[in-house]
Design a protein around this motif. Sequence first.
Motif, short mmCIF file in Angstrom:
data_model
loop_
_atom_site.label_atom_id
_atom_site.label_comp_id
_atom_site.label_asym_id
_atom_site.label_seq_id
_atom_site.Cartn_x
_atom_site.Cartn_y
_atom_site.Cartn_z
N GLY A 4 0.96 -1.12 -0.22
CA GLY A 4 -0.72 -0.01 -0.15
C GLY A 4 1.15 1.44 -0.15
N GLU A 5 2.48 1.07 -0.05
CA GLU A 5 3.26 2.44 0.42
C GLU A 5 3.57 2.70 -1.16
N PHE A 6 3.45 1.86 -2.32
CA PHE A 6 4.00 2.22 -3.24
C PHE A 6 2.47 2.14 -3.61
N PRO A 7 2.19 3.56 -4.40
CA PRO A 7 1.47 3.67 -6.05
C PRO A 7 1.57 2.78 -6.96
N THR A 8 0.89 3.05 -7.70
CA THR A 8 0.15 1.81 -8.28
C THR A 8 0.19 2.22 -9.78
N VAL A 9 1.40 1.59 -11.01
CA VAL A 9 1.85 2.27 -11.93
C VAL A 9 0.84 3.41 -12.85
N ASP A 10 -0.23 3.71 -12.90
CA ASP A 10 -1.25 4.61 -13.19
C ASP A 10 -1.33 5.73 -13.18
N VAL A 11 -0.38 5.59 -12.65
CA VAL A 11 -0.40 7.42 -11.85
C VAL A 11 1.74 7.60 -12.10
N CYS A 12 1.54 7.24 -11.97
CA CYS A 12 3.61 7.56 -12.68
C CYS A 12 3.27 8.05 -13.77
N PRO A 13 4.07 9.63 -14.09
CA PRO A 13 4.01 10.56 -14.75
C PRO A 13 5.10 10.32 -15.99
N SER A 14 4.97 10.08 -17.12
CA SER A 14 6.23 10.08 -18.08
C SER A 14 6.54 10.80 -18.91
#
Length: 500
Positions: A4-14
């Motif tokens: 839960g402390e790591f956000p999911t990849v879909d919120v990672c800006p590219s």
Amino acid sequence: MAAGEFPTVDVCPSIGREKDTVVADMDGTLLRGRSSFPYFALVAFEVGGVLRLLFLLLLAPLAGVLYYFVSESAGIRVLIFATFAGMRVSDIESVARAVLPKFYSGDLHSESWRVFSSCGKRCVLTANPRIMVEAFLKEFLGADMVLGTEVSTYGGRATGFVKEPGVLVGKNKAEALKAAFGEAPPEIALGDRHTDFPFMSLCKEGYIVPPKPEVKAVTIEKLPKPIIFHDGRLVQKPTPFLALLTILWIPVGFLLACLRIAAGSLLPMPLVYYAFWALGVRVTVKGTPPPPVHKSSTQSGVLFICSHRTLLDPIFLSTALGRPIPAVTYSVSRLSEIISPIKTVRLSRDRATDAAMIKKLLQEGDLAICPEGTTCREPFLLRFSSLFAELTDELVPVAMVNRMSMFHGTTARGWKGMDPFYFFMNPSPAYEVTFLNKLPRELTCGAGKSSHEVANYIQRVIAATLSYECTTFTRKDKYRALAGNDGTVVEKPRRQVMGC
């Protein structure tokens, strides 16, 4: 850290990541699939055959129990031993280069790829054997560094055991990352399971790739380089169920293939079409084929210009016409010559000698040629030889398409004498033969067109019929690429065609 402390990849800006470094796991992260069994199965079958695939399948339950109830490392060690023990290293590298990229690319996770491709430096940290994944990751995904499990070798063969520090999972991944990057931690880490957390915690940002079977794979046109050349016998990625089905089908399929080949070789050609349909081989004929030339006529025979899908192209052309059409070929195995129901003539690769031979054959009647010179499984046509255009104005393009569900009927690395058997081992193989319009007189060399112009025109009309793309790649380019020396390959296939 907890998941839960790591956000999911879909919120990672590219956006604006050109100077950043990304480190990603492979199975379940870069790839949608979380299981590496299908890729081990491909190596097992392509190098070791059906018995090695059976051995791997028998040990797969043990690997699964160890993986989920003991440790990931133990389960992966079993898969590596069952697959690699005793194999030549060169054979493993060949399969990793010529077979696996096609299957890996079809399972690329779209969200992970969005982030991974946006970064200036790319590293993959995986429990998979490096020898198995490095060719795909570097050549097709542009990875700068691949850190994977190292397989022990002796005398040019894999022992089936792994080198220290062992399988790269958990703390081993973190240690490998430290050794590679030192005190300069990468900006982004991508993982999908709790054993990835140690290495993810070392990076400035960490993102979890959640299991979402509905996520679509990256489309082919978005890859840095298209996969044009592909080898290997299996059509589908062998999950445990499909691997079992393949093993059970091969004895039945081989007997069925022998029966189909016997029918094609021994029956009169007008009956072969019906025999094939009775035996489950579907032959579809489109267009209007030209009538046969009477032997008493002074007219040259028709030269059928076929796209090249398998060694069986001229046979299915003859089946569609209801009469045997001789074929010229660059190479054909002795076994294929024996079982072939049509006459096959080898080209010498000397232009003058081949031209004289083809002219003589055309004086005797119709003839078939596949001017690509080699097979290509993907929707591309390789560069056509222009030799045929100089020899006659009686030119009929033929678009060939085949469909297989289990086995490919072509190979570049294996014994080509088995190509017809593998094609006919499919439960219900199919061929579609489309006769295009005969070239008008004004588009032939007899009307002043160059042989290159004629070759290019025929290639374009066949490609348009099949919705394929023309490339400037040649037969030699194919074998260079599959051998790992692919300096001729471009980032995107060129759309123009060129006669040779």
